[in-house]
Motif scaffolding. Sequence first.
Motif, PDB file in Angstrom:
ATOM      1  N   ASN A  86       0.645   2.495   7.523  1.00  0.00           N
ATOM      2  CA  ASN A  86       0.389   2.777   6.061  1.00  0.00           C
ATOM      3  C   ASN A  86      -0.070   1.520   5.548  1.00  0.00           C
ATOM      4  N   ASN A  87       0.816   0.523   5.702  1.00  0.00           N
ATOM      5  CA  ASN A  87       0.531  -0.776   5.200  1.00  0.00           C
ATOM      6  C   ASN A  87      -0.974  -1.294   5.726  1.00  0.00           C
ATOM      7  N   PHE A  88      -1.519  -1.104   6.822  1.00  0.00           N
ATOM      8  CA  PHE A  88      -2.824  -1.208   7.344  1.00  0.00           C
ATOM      9  C   PHE A  88      -3.638  -0.431   6.520  1.00  0.00           C
ATOM     10  N   SER A  89      -3.590   0.801   6.469  1.00  0.00           N
ATOM     11  CA  SER A  89      -4.416   1.742   5.670  1.00  0.00           C
ATOM     12  C   SER A  89      -4.574   1.201   4.167  1.00  0.00           C
ATOM     13  N   SER A  90      -3.439   0.678   3.666  1.00  0.00           N
ATOM     14  CA  SER A  90      -3.600   0.385   2.132  1.00  0.00           C
ATOM     15  C   SER A  90      -4.472  -1.057   2.090  1.00  0.00           C
ATOM     16  N   GLU A  91      -4.246  -1.811   3.126  1.00  0.00           N
ATOM     17  CA  GLU A  91      -5.143  -3.150   3.109  1.00  0.00           C
ATOM     18  C   GLU A  91      -6.603  -2.671   3.204  1.00  0.00           C
ATOM     19  N   LEU A  92      -6.814  -1.938   4.261  1.00  0.00           N
ATOM     20  CA  LEU A  92      -8.154  -1.543   4.427  1.00  0.00           C
ATOM     21  C   LEU A  92      -8.861  -0.968   3.312  1.00  0.00           C
ATOM     22  N   ALA A  93      -8.018   0.089   2.586  1.00  0.00           N
ATOM     23  CA  ALA A  93      -8.642   0.834   1.471  1.00  0.00           C
ATOM     24  C   ALA A  93      -8.998  -0.147   0.486  1.00  0.00           C
ATOM     25  N   GLN A  94      -8.163  -0.883   0.351  1.00  0.00           N
ATOM     26  CA  GLN A  94      -8.460  -1.945  -0.860  1.00  0.00           C
ATOM     27  C   GLN A  94      -9.657  -2.910  -0.775  1.00  0.00           C
ATOM     28  N   ASP A 142      -6.267   1.904  -3.737  1.00  0.00           N
ATOM     29  CA  ASP A 142      -5.018   1.940  -2.664  1.00  0.00           C
ATOM     30  C   ASP A 142      -4.661   3.323  -2.214  1.00  0.00           C
ATOM     31  N   ILE A 143      -4.083   3.475  -1.282  1.00  0.00           N
ATOM     32  CA  ILE A 143      -3.637   4.696  -0.831  1.00  0.00           C
ATOM     33  C   ILE A 143      -2.427   5.088  -1.634  1.00  0.00           C
ATOM     34  N   PRO A 144      -1.931   6.558  -1.824  1.00  0.00           N
ATOM     35  CA  PRO A 144      -1.059   7.021  -2.548  1.00  0.00           C
ATOM     36  C   PRO A 144       0.126   6.287  -2.429  1.00  0.00           C
ATOM     37  N   CYS A 145       1.061   5.482  -3.670  1.00  0.00           N
ATOM     38  CA  CYS A 145       2.145   4.844  -3.158  1.00  0.00           C
ATOM     39  C   CYS A 145       3.497   5.542  -2.785  1.00  0.00           C
ATOM     40  N   ILE A 202       3.155   7.385  -0.182  1.00  0.00           N
ATOM     41  CA  ILE A 202       3.107   7.014   1.357  1.00  0.00           C
ATOM     42  C   ILE A 202       3.915   5.663   1.517  1.00  0.00           C
ATOM     43  N   THR A 203       3.439   4.521   0.688  1.00  0.00           N
ATOM     44  CA  THR A 203       3.822   3.285   1.186  1.00  0.00           C
ATOM     45  C   THR A 203       5.340   2.951   0.838  1.00  0.00           C
ATOM     46  N   SER A 204       5.695   3.812  -0.313  1.00  0.00           N
ATOM     47  CA  SER A 204       7.117   3.449  -0.491  1.00  0.00           C
ATOM     48  C   SER A 204       8.096   4.223   0.297  1.00  0.00           C
ATOM     49  N   LEU A 205       7.639   5.266   1.020  1.00  0.00           N
ATOM     50  CA  LEU A 205       8.687   6.259   1.769  1.00  0.00           C
ATOM     51  C   LEU A 205       9.598   5.251   2.422  1.00  0.00           C
ATOM     52  N   PRO A 206       9.319   4.158   3.292  1.00  0.00           N
ATOM     53  CA  PRO A 206      10.054   3.665   4.380  1.00  0.00           C
ATOM     54  C   PRO A 206      11.383   3.155   3.480  1.00  0.00           C
ATOM     55  N   GLN A 207      11.018   2.342   2.213  1.00  0.00           N
ATOM     56  CA  GLN A 207      12.064   1.820   1.447  1.00  0.00           C
ATOM     57  C   GLN A 207      13.136   2.823   0.750  1.00  0.00           C
ATOM     58  N   GLU A 208      12.378   4.274   0.444  1.00  0.00           N
ATOM     59  CA  GLU A 208      13.128   5.195  -0.080  1.00  0.00           C
ATOM     60  C   GLU A 208      13.993   5.524   0.802  1.00  0.00           C
ATOM     61  N   VAL A 209      13.642   5.900   2.181  1.00  0.00           N
ATOM     62  CA  VAL A 209      14.440   6.161   3.343  1.00  0.00           C
ATOM     63  C   VAL A 209      15.808   5.274   3.627  1.00  0.00           C
ATOM     64  N   LEU A 210      15.250   3.881   3.732  1.00  0.00           N
ATOM     65  CA  LEU A 210      16.255   2.943   4.046  1.00  0.00           C
ATOM     66  C   LEU A 210      17.444   2.822   2.832  1.00  0.00           C
ATOM     67  N   SER A 211      16.929   3.145   1.524  1.00  0.00           N
ATOM     68  CA  SER A 211      18.113   3.098   0.485  1.00  0.00           C
ATOM     69  C   SER A 211      19.023   4.135   0.516  1.00  0.00           C
ATOM     70  N   THR A 212      18.872   5.272   1.683  1.00  0.00           N
ATOM     71  CA  THR A 212      19.958   6.425   1.524  1.00  0.00           C
ATOM     72  C   THR A 212      20.781   5.775   2.413  1.00  0.00           C
ATOM     73  N   PRO A 213      22.198   6.367   2.433  1.00  0.00           N
ATOM     74  CA  PRO A 213      23.105   5.954   3.284  1.00  0.00           C
ATOM     75  C   PRO A 213      23.026   6.252   4.883  1.00  0.00           C
ATOM     76  N   PHE A 214      22.258   7.396   5.073  1.00  0.00           N
ATOM     77  CA  PHE A 214      21.881   7.847   6.385  1.00  0.00           C
ATOM     78  C   PHE A 214      20.616   6.957   6.975  1.00  0.00           C
ATOM     79  N   GLY A 215      19.854   6.344   6.145  1.00  0.00           N
ATOM     80  CA  GLY A 215      18.585   5.751   6.575  1.00  0.00           C
ATOM     81  C   GLY A 215      18.950   4.647   7.714  1.00  0.00           C
TER      82      GLY A 215
END
Length: 161
Positions: free
Chosen positions: A109-117, A123-126, A128-141
């Motif tokens: 997704n980082n690659f797709s974002s850079e290529l799209a720009q 850019d690609i929808p945020c 998509i690119t913000s999902l990893p941080q959203e998951v990692l911010s959970t206790p289970f992440g």
Amino acid sequence: MESTSSPVKVYVYDISMGMARALSQGILGRQIDGIWHTGIVVYGQEYFFGGTGGIEACAPGGTVLGQPSEVIDLGITEIPFDVFMDFLHELSETTYRPEKYHLFHHNCNNFSSELAQFLTGKDIPCHITSLPQEVLSTPFGAMIQPFVDAMHVQGGHSPFQ
């Protein structure tokens, strides 16, 4: 003179095959709709980044994931194909070498974002690119990181051969 323009599309795949949508609320404590893989379709090929082959290319929808769950139209690029390939080659030798892949921090997704720009200025929808941080911010992440780290997409070939 032959036109150098090409439509640019983002192909979006849910590599969880619907499991994220069904199970995320109970596991993460918040709803996520998918675990996203993206590729950029331009000049008749789909380009994506993975940990096995680095930057790869295939026919649109030609990865092991099959057809995308969503296709997002980013417009038209006027970047000539040879300039695009030079840019892609440079990325493949620097920022997007296979060993630099990390599912949470440096992924398709980082690659797709850079290529799209580069191709369209968009850019690609945020979500998509913000999902990893959203998951990692959970206790289970942090606990699911080994499972998620093992996921990658195959089915392409090097666009430089």
